[in-house]
Write a protein that holds these residues in place. Structure first.
Motif, PDB file in Angstrom:
ATOM      1  N   THR A 128       0.880  -1.226  -0.052  1.00  0.00           N
ATOM      2  CA  THR A 128       0.098  -0.115   0.090  1.00  0.00           C
ATOM      3  C   THR A 128       0.769   1.309  -0.074  1.00  0.00           C
ATOM      4  OG1 THR A 128      -1.906   1.063   1.154  1.00  0.00           O
ATOM      5  CG2 THR A 128      -0.080   0.107   2.498  1.00  0.00           C
ATOM      6  N   LYS A 262     -13.108   2.781  -4.410  1.00  0.00           N
ATOM      7  CA  LYS A 262     -13.302   3.156  -2.667  1.00  0.00           C
ATOM      8  C   LYS A 262     -14.598   2.671  -2.252  1.00  0.00           C
ATOM      9  CE  LYS A 262     -10.356   7.230  -2.880  1.00  0.00           C
ATOM     10  NZ  LYS A 262     -10.362   8.507  -2.928  1.00  0.00           N
ATOM     11  N   CYS A 290      -9.004   4.983  -0.115  1.00  0.00           N
ATOM     12  CA  CYS A 290      -9.853   5.118   1.277  1.00  0.00           C
ATOM     13  C   CYS A 290     -10.144   6.683   1.054  1.00  0.00           C
ATOM     14  CB  CYS A 290      -9.145   4.725   2.200  1.00  0.00           C
ATOM     15  SG  CYS A 290      -7.380   5.238   2.559  1.00  0.00           S
ATOM     16  N   ASP A 293     -10.913   6.427   6.530  1.00  0.00           N
ATOM     17  CA  ASP A 293     -11.635   5.231   7.151  1.00  0.00           C
ATOM     18  C   ASP A 293     -10.581   4.786   8.003  1.00  0.00           C
ATOM     19  OD1 ASP A 293     -13.368   5.508   4.827  1.00  0.00           O
ATOM     20  OD2 ASP A 293     -12.197   4.341   3.589  1.00  0.00           O
ATOM     21  N   ASN A 298     -11.062  -0.176   5.837  1.00  0.00           N
ATOM     22  CA  ASN A 298      -9.674  -0.679   5.063  1.00  0.00           C
ATOM     23  C   ASN A 298      -9.450  -2.101   5.128  1.00  0.00           C
ATOM     24  OD1 ASN A 298      -9.197   2.008   4.177  1.00  0.00           O
ATOM     25  ND2 ASN A 298      -7.581   2.545   5.595  1.00  0.00           N
ATOM     26  N   ALA A 301     -11.904  -3.572   2.747  1.00  0.00           N
ATOM     27  CA  ALA A 301     -11.207  -3.414   1.074  1.00  0.00           C
ATOM     28  C   ALA A 301     -10.095  -4.168   0.889  1.00  0.00           C
ATOM     29  CB  ALA A 301     -10.783  -2.023   0.824  1.00  0.00           C
ATOM     30  N   ALA A 302      -9.356  -4.486   1.989  1.00  0.00           N
ATOM     31  CA  ALA A 302      -8.008  -5.450   1.705  1.00  0.00           C
ATOM     32  C   ALA A 302      -8.324  -6.826   1.505  1.00  0.00           C
ATOM     33  CB  ALA A 302      -7.269  -5.447   3.080  1.00  0.00           C
ATOM     34  N   THR A 305      -8.065  -6.805  -2.338  1.00  0.00           N
ATOM     35  CA  THR A 305      -6.949  -6.152  -2.982  1.00  0.00           C
ATOM     36  C   THR A 305      -6.031  -7.179  -3.712  1.00  0.00           C
ATOM     37  OG1 THR A 305      -5.767  -6.467  -0.915  1.00  0.00           O
ATOM     38  CG2 THR A 305      -6.491  -4.353  -1.573  1.00  0.00           C
ATOM     39  N   VAL A 311      -2.549  -0.261  -4.449  1.00  0.00           N
ATOM     40  CA  VAL A 311      -3.422  -0.283  -3.394  1.00  0.00           C
ATOM     41  C   VAL A 311      -2.790   1.178  -2.870  1.00  0.00           C
ATOM     42  CG1 VAL A 311      -3.852  -1.217  -1.229  1.00  0.00           C
ATOM     43  CG2 VAL A 311      -3.309  -2.857  -2.918  1.00  0.00           C
ATOM     44  N   LEU A 313      -4.504   2.070   0.724  1.00  0.00           N
ATOM     45  CA  LEU A 313      -5.087   2.025   1.982  1.00  0.00           C
ATOM     46  C   LEU A 313      -4.454   2.328   3.331  1.00  0.00           C
ATOM     47  CD1 LEU A 313      -6.929  -1.481   0.847  1.00  0.00           C
ATOM     48  CD2 LEU A 313      -8.038   0.981   0.773  1.00  0.00           C
TER      49      LEU A 313
END
Length: 349
Positions: A128, A262, A290, A293, A298, A301-302, A305, A311, A313
């Motif tokens: 990230t 997002k 993001c 957040d 996060n 969302a991960a 990924t 990435v 985040l």
């Protein structure tokens, strides 16, 4: 199923300035969905990008109004719930909180983390980026040094589009570049802060300095100018504020190289996954980003990924008082764990 919503305020270690303004704190919403003795957790965070600002109060009011309409459903009724939410016209961040909680509940009920339910490979997750907001050259340089003290840095995103103009952008970028670790990739996000001539000029200037990609160079509403920039830019172009959900992708597919997904824009993991498949059909690259957040959103969302080329985040890493623990940083990568569902717990637990 029963739904309750609890606000919580998080404060940034360092305020973040982008082309639209500065953020030092955020009051987000923690949604708890309970059914059959199992809780599912979701998060909504306010944001001002795009079509209309989504404030904490507006999101909370929408969730409060929606809760009675959802009481007779169970978390297994996701298609029916999605149809009802469309009729209620909830803001995307409110839909996100509900969608994350539904996914968390299902994962916990199955006893599996979401990445495993989806059959994804955590080894595919790339590092990230850490974000450097608009500032003076000296302060921006110091911000990167602060990140280097906090975590391993393999990717840096530099916010440009300064109201002070292109020379200010160039000066800040040059200062930050001096301290970027060897081998780390560098990207630039203008948050729609440039006009077309400025974007073309900056794309060439940044390409000469080995920038990886350029995000949202033009403001939303200027998509008609993207084909020329697409032809003339030596850098890949990613859409953020111009791309909220899957319906936006066909309009952009011939004039960008990738999209920034997002959760708060899309409406949750369900729509984010649909965006992944739609973007892939157009041959576009994917990144996940993001707003303000916490670890809860996060981490959610991960789980997606493994699909991403890039990435971003890092918002939870810049919080002084994050109330959650979840995905962990491993050699610069945000890796979801083996706990079921989202795999998020309260920090004090």
């Amino acid at each position: 199923m029963q739904i309750r919503v609890q606000p919580f305020t998080v404060h940034k270690r360092v305020p973040l300035t982008i082309s639209r303004g500065t953020t030092a704190e955020s009051t987000n919403l923690w949604l708890i969905l309970e059914h059959d003795g199992v809780e599912g957790w979701g998060e909504a965070s306010p944001f001002a990008a795009g079509r209309s600002p989504q404030t904490t109060d507006a999101i909370a009011a929408a969730l409060e109004a929606a809760a009675p309409h959802l009481a007779d459903y169970t978390p297994y009724d996701q298609q029916a719930i999605a149809a009802r939410l469309r009729k209620l016209q909830l803001p995307s961040a409110a839909r996100t909180a509900l969608d994350l909680a539904l996914h968390d509940w299902l994962g916990k009920k199955a006893g599996l983390p979401l990445w495993k339910l989806w059959g994804l490979e955590r080894d595919r997750i790339v590092p990230t980026s850490v974000t450097i907001g608009i500032n003076t050259p000296e302060a921006a340089q110091q911000r990167l040094r602060g990140w280097l003290e906090l975590t391993q840095v393999y990717a840096v995103k530099i916010k440009l589009g300064s109201p002070a103009g292109l020379e200010a952008d160039r000066a800040m970028f040059s200062a930050v570049l001096q301290d970027v670790p060897a081998g780390a990739k560098v990207s630039v996000d203008a948050n729609g802060g440039w006009d077309l001539p400025g974007a073309i000029a900056m794309s060439h200037w940044l390409a000469e300095r080995s920038v990886t990609y350029l995000e949202q160079p033009l403001a939303p509403g200027q998509e008609a100018d993207l084909p020329r920039l697409y032809r003339e830019s030596p850098l890949p172009l990613f859409a953020d504020e111009s791309c909220f959900d899957r319906a936006d992708i066909p309009k952009l597919g011939d004039r960008i190289h990738g999209i920034n997904i997002k959760l708060m824009k899309s409406g949750g993991l369900s729509e984010a996954l649909a965006m992944v498949h739609t973007a892939q059909a157009y041959g576009l690259q994917l990144m996940f980003g993001c707003y303000s957040d916490s670890t809860l959103a996060n981490t959610a969302a991960a789980h997606l990924t493994p699909f991403a080329t890039h990435v971003d985040l890092d918002s939870h890493l810049n919080l002084l008082d994050d109330p959650f623990r979840g995905a962990e940083m491993q050699e610069g990568r945000l890796i979801p764990g083996d706990r079921p569902g989202l795999g998020v717990v309260c920090s004090q637990n």
